[in-house]
Design an enzyme around this catalytic site. Structure first.
Site, short mmCIF file in Angstrom:
data_model
loop_
_atom_site.label_atom_id
_atom_site.label_comp_id
_atom_site.label_asym_id
_atom_site.label_seq_id
_atom_site.Cartn_x
_atom_site.Cartn_y
_atom_site.Cartn_z
N ALA A 69 -21.28 -62.66 1.08
CA ALA A 69 -22.46 -63.20 1.73
C ALA A 69 -22.04 -63.30 3.32
O ALA A 69 -20.80 -63.46 3.51
CB ALA A 69 -23.12 -64.58 1.40
N GLY A 114 -20.32 -62.59 -2.57
CA GLY A 114 -21.78 -61.87 -2.73
C GLY A 114 -21.41 -60.31 -2.99
O GLY A 114 -22.21 -59.76 -3.57
N GLU A 137 -15.78 -68.35 -2.99
CA GLU A 137 -16.88 -69.48 -2.59
C GLU A 137 -16.28 -70.83 -2.39
O GLU A 137 -16.62 -71.58 -1.44
CB GLU A 137 -18.25 -69.59 -2.90
CG GLU A 137 -19.14 -68.03 -2.96
CD GLU A 137 -18.76 -67.15 -3.70
OE1 GLU A 137 -17.78 -66.95 -4.44
OE2 GLU A 137 -19.55 -66.17 -3.64
N1 CO8 Z 1 -19.17 -62.62 6.51
C1 CO8 Z 1 -19.27 -62.61 7.95
N2 CO8 Z 1 -18.23 -61.82 8.43
C2 CO8 Z 1 -17.08 -61.65 7.73
C3 CO8 Z 1 -17.16 -61.96 6.38
C4 CO8 Z 1 -18.33 -62.38 5.70
N3 CO8 Z 1 -18.25 -62.80 4.47
N4 CO8 Z 1 -15.96 -61.14 6.10
C5 CO8 Z 1 -15.51 -60.53 6.85
N5 CO8 Z 1 -16.16 -60.79 8.10
C6 CO8 Z 1 -15.57 -60.57 9.38
C7 CO8 Z 1 -14.82 -61.30 10.02
O1 CO8 Z 1 -15.20 -62.28 10.61
C8 CO8 Z 1 -14.33 -60.31 11.30
O2 CO8 Z 1 -15.14 -60.25 12.23
P1 CO8 Z 1 -14.63 -60.38 13.89
O3 CO8 Z 1 -13.53 -59.10 13.94
O4 CO8 Z 1 -15.78 -60.45 14.67
O5 CO8 Z 1 -13.59 -61.65 13.86
C9 CO8 Z 1 -14.31 -58.78 10.52
O6 CO8 Z 1 -15.27 -59.25 9.47
C10 CO8 Z 1 -13.05 -58.30 9.97
O7 CO8 Z 1 -12.60 -59.31 8.99
P2 CO8 Z 1 -11.00 -59.93 8.91
O8 CO8 Z 1 -10.61 -59.60 10.43
O9 CO8 Z 1 -10.92 -61.27 8.48
O10 CO8 Z 1 -10.10 -58.86 8.03
P3 CO8 Z 1 -8.97 -59.02 7.21
O11 CO8 Z 1 -8.77 -57.74 6.61
O12 CO8 Z 1 -8.17 -59.67 7.88
O13 CO8 Z 1 -9.53 -59.90 6.02
C11 CO8 Z 1 -10.92 -60.79 4.27
C12 CO8 Z 1 -10.59 -59.57 4.99
C13 CO8 Z 1 -9.66 -61.17 3.17
C14 CO8 Z 1 -12.01 -60.05 3.27
C15 CO8 Z 1 -11.35 -61.82 5.06
O14 CO8 Z 1 -12.16 -61.30 6.09
C16 CO8 Z 1 -12.27 -62.84 4.16
O15 CO8 Z 1 -11.68 -63.83 3.70
N6 CO8 Z 1 -13.71 -62.88 4.55
C17 CO8 Z 1 -14.37 -63.84 3.84
C18 CO8 Z 1 -14.54 -63.65 2.28
C19 CO8 Z 1 -15.41 -64.76 1.71
O16 CO8 Z 1 -15.24 -65.97 1.65
N7 CO8 Z 1 -16.50 -64.20 1.23
C20 CO8 Z 1 -17.49 -65.02 0.42
C21 CO8 Z 1 -18.43 -65.56 1.19
S1 CO8 Z 1 -19.35 -66.60 0.68
C22 CO8 Z 1 -20.66 -65.75 -0.54
O17 CO8 Z 1 -20.34 -64.71 -0.71
C23 CO8 Z 1 -21.68 -66.68 -1.20
C24 CO8 Z 1 -22.66 -65.91 -1.76
C25 CO8 Z 1 -23.85 -66.83 -1.91
C26 CO8 Z 1 -25.10 -66.12 -2.09
C27 CO8 Z 1 -26.47 -66.80 -1.85
C28 CO8 Z 1 -26.59 -66.76 -0.08
C29 CO8 Z 1 -27.76 -67.27 0.29
#
Ligand code: CO8
Length: 256
Positions: A69, A114, A137
């Site tokens: 998400a 998500g 999450e």
């Molecule tokens: N949301 C928003 N932006 C994101 C997300 C995300 N989930 N994941 C990555 N991005 C963005 C980063 O912020 C970054 O943007 P910027 O360049 O502007 O800083 C860009 O994507 C590239 O990401 P990274 O530089 O972090 O790339 P890496 O290769 O170093 O890392 C990872 C990749 C490991 C995937 C890392 O980005 C990460 O940990 N992301 C978050 C993963 C996460 O926690 N996902 C779970 C989210 S919560 C969820 O899904 C709840 C569901 C609930 C559903 C109901 C909703 C109402």
């Protein structure tokens, strides 16, 4: 097909609709706008009689399925928004899951939060050997909210699911395959997409009515107790046999 901002929809092999997530700046993070576009594309495929099967995939340039998400979007929601479920679009997950036509998820790179939940809304998940999955999450202090506590547990088994959702650890494609989350693994993205297209092509040659009823019956096994699931299965079986005897089966069968 329609053109979208965050996804791409195209027709392949005449009967297969390919829906690719395409939000490269944030690793396909699933904001409500993205989910609504996915939902729109799936409903369009459902209502198009030419289309028999749907593939949901990342996009070739990106090499991830979805990083979850949209965390940045979630942070913009006020407590009041959350309380009133304003801007959360929780019902969209259900609409995606309720797509009538069979959906194959072709997953590469990462399917987190998500992203993993979106793949689990599909009927068959295919993945590359290097794909990593996870429900991270808990690390953000929230719970998996797109079906992750329910579908994930049913698939992975309670103990491992609990371990994974309570730690937020990622796990690999081989385990995902062994536990039945993923049906088949491929060496790389090109092989994955070839495999997904071939599978969708095979499914799209089957009777559409039998396919729709089979999908519903299988999914009902997750919704209801065994007794009512078996009743649904039997009702569809009898209906299908009667139709084929009366020559009212779908036209595909009659052509053969
Ligand atoms: N949301 C928003 N932006 C994101 C997300 C995300 N989930 N994941 C990555 N991005 C963005 C980063 O912020 C970054 O943007 P910027 O360049 O502007 O800083 C860009 O994507 C590239 O990401 P990274 O530089 O972090 O790339 P890496 O290769 O170093 O890392 C990872 C990749 C490991 C995937 C890392 O980005 C990460 O940990 N992301 C978050 C993963 C996460 O926690 N996902 C779970 C989210 S919560 C969820 O899904 C709840 C569901 C609930 C559903 C109901 C909703 C109402």
């Amino acid at each position: 097909p329609h053109s979208y901002q965050y996804i791409r929809a195209s027709t392949r092999l005449e009967r297969v609709r390919l829906v690719e997530l395409h939000r490269p700046a944030v690793l396909n993070a699933l904001s409500p706008a993205v989910l609504l576009e996915i939902c729109h594309a799936l409903q369009a495929a459902d209502s198009n009689p030419e289309i028999r099967c749907i593939i949901l995939a990342g996009s070739p340039e990106l090499k991830v399925f979805a990083a979850g998400a949209d965390i940045k979007y979630m942070l913009t929601l006020s407590s009041e928004d959350v309380l009133n479920q304003k801007g959360m679009h929780l019902g969209t997950w259900d609409k995606i899951y309720r797509t009538l036509k069979p959906m194959v998820a072709a997953v590469q790179g990462l399917a987190l939060g998500g992203g993993c939940e979106l793949a689990m809304c599909c009927d068959i998940i295919l993945a590359t050997k290097k794909t990593r999955f996870g429900q991270p999450e808990i690390k953000l202090g929230i719970i998996p909210g797109g079906g992750g506590t329910q579908r994930f547990t049913q698939i992975m088994g309670k103990s491992r699911a609990m371990e994974l959702v309570l730690t937020g650890d990622m796990f690999g494609a081989v385990e995902a395959n062994n536990r039945g989350l993923v049906a088949k693994l491929y060496d790389d993205y090109e092989d994955l997409m070839k495999g997904a297209l071939y599978l969708a092509y095979r499914i799209s040659g089957m009777s559409p009515i039998a396919i729709a009823n089979t999908k519903r019956s299988v999914n009902e096994s997750f919704e209801l107790g065994l007794t009512s699931g078996l009743k649904t299965e039997q009702a569809f079986l009898i209906q299908g046999l009667l139709n084929s005897r009366l020559g009212e089966g779908d036209d595909e069968e009659e052509d053969e």
